[in-house]
Design a protein around this motif. Structure first.
Motif: not given
Lengths: 176, 176
Positions: A115-126
């Motif tokens: 979940t940390a990886t997915l949330t961080f990836a989504a935040a960076c892409a946004s």
């Protein structure tokens, strides 16, 4: 022993510091599963993820950008995971039970890592797209730049609170 | 003993399994600092980061997008860090020295964590923009979509090889 001369001699009890073979075991740092700090971290993750999800959903055109849809999906997953772990932490605190089972801790580490990886990836892409719209293309007058920025910041804050959970649980698993 | 009758009696040597008070210590998993697997991981990180950097630099307009500039900066940092660690690993292997100093391992963990986070963030931001250009806006005819995608994929692969380094070194630090 002479049976015709019974006597009770008071004897000292042997020292009782048997200790039950003390294992070297790390103490409970605040933030680990089953501690008050851990529960606070879970609630923080949940709240920030809910706010990020709500703000992104309140923009009407988020679905035209893949990264924003991904942010919504990642924050939903983060909400569910953090809420479930908050409930488990709360239960462990109420019944004063330590969450030290090897299998349970491994599960927490994997879930936190994913979940940390997915949330961080989504935040960076946004964040990349928000900066592209705002700074590079300068099209903020046609887009909800403020809302995108706030949702991205909330997702980063949620990740920022998952990281200590992940690192502390991983530490707990490694130092068993 | 009778001095007029000297004799050498062969005696058995005492068993030599003294063990020098064996400490519980984890064995060297391949991928940890100072192992051949660790050196291979470092070289992989370095190569993928160099390829990502070169491909992104070969597009003439990468500097118009902030996220692509950030990818270039992050891959440069990743190259330098991985090359330095590869040299240290190679030296440790050559002189057969174990890298188990607590301070050194802590330094490796912090450096790996920082470079992994930066590289992953840059890759995610670039991926978000590449998907925006290619899938959402469909402007690949005016942009180097293929090169952007390849550079992003290489940055992800570099991160993919930093993660085991970080996790194994963190495990080593926690299980000391």
């Amino acid at each position: 022993m002479n049976p015709s001369h019974p006597a009770v001699h008071p004897v000292e009890a042997p020292p009782t510091d048997v200790h039950h073979a003390p294992r070297v075991r790390m103490k409970d740092y605040q933030g680990m599963p089953g501690t008050l700090g851990g529960l606070a971290l879970r609630l923080g993750q949940f709240c920030f993820a809910v706010v990020a999800f709500s703000i992104m959903l309140s923009t009407d055109d988020f679905s035209t950008v893949t990264a924003f849809c991904y942010l919504v999906a990642a924050t939903v997953l983060q909400c569910l995971w953090s809420l479930a772990l908050a409930v488990i932490d709360g239960y462990a605190l109420l019944v004063k039970r330590s969450l030290r089972n090897s299998l349970v801790v491994s599960l927490f580490v994997v879930g936190d890592g994913v979940t940390a990886t997915l949330t961080f990836a989504a935040a960076c892409a946004s964040a990349g797209i928000t900066v592209l719209i705002g700074n590079d293309l300068r099209e903020c007058d046609q887009n909800h730049c403020g809302k995108y920025e706030t949702a991205t910041a909330m997702a980063f804050l949620s990740w920022f609170m998952v990281s200590p959970s992940f690192l502390l649980t991983f530490w707990l698993l490694a130092s068993r």
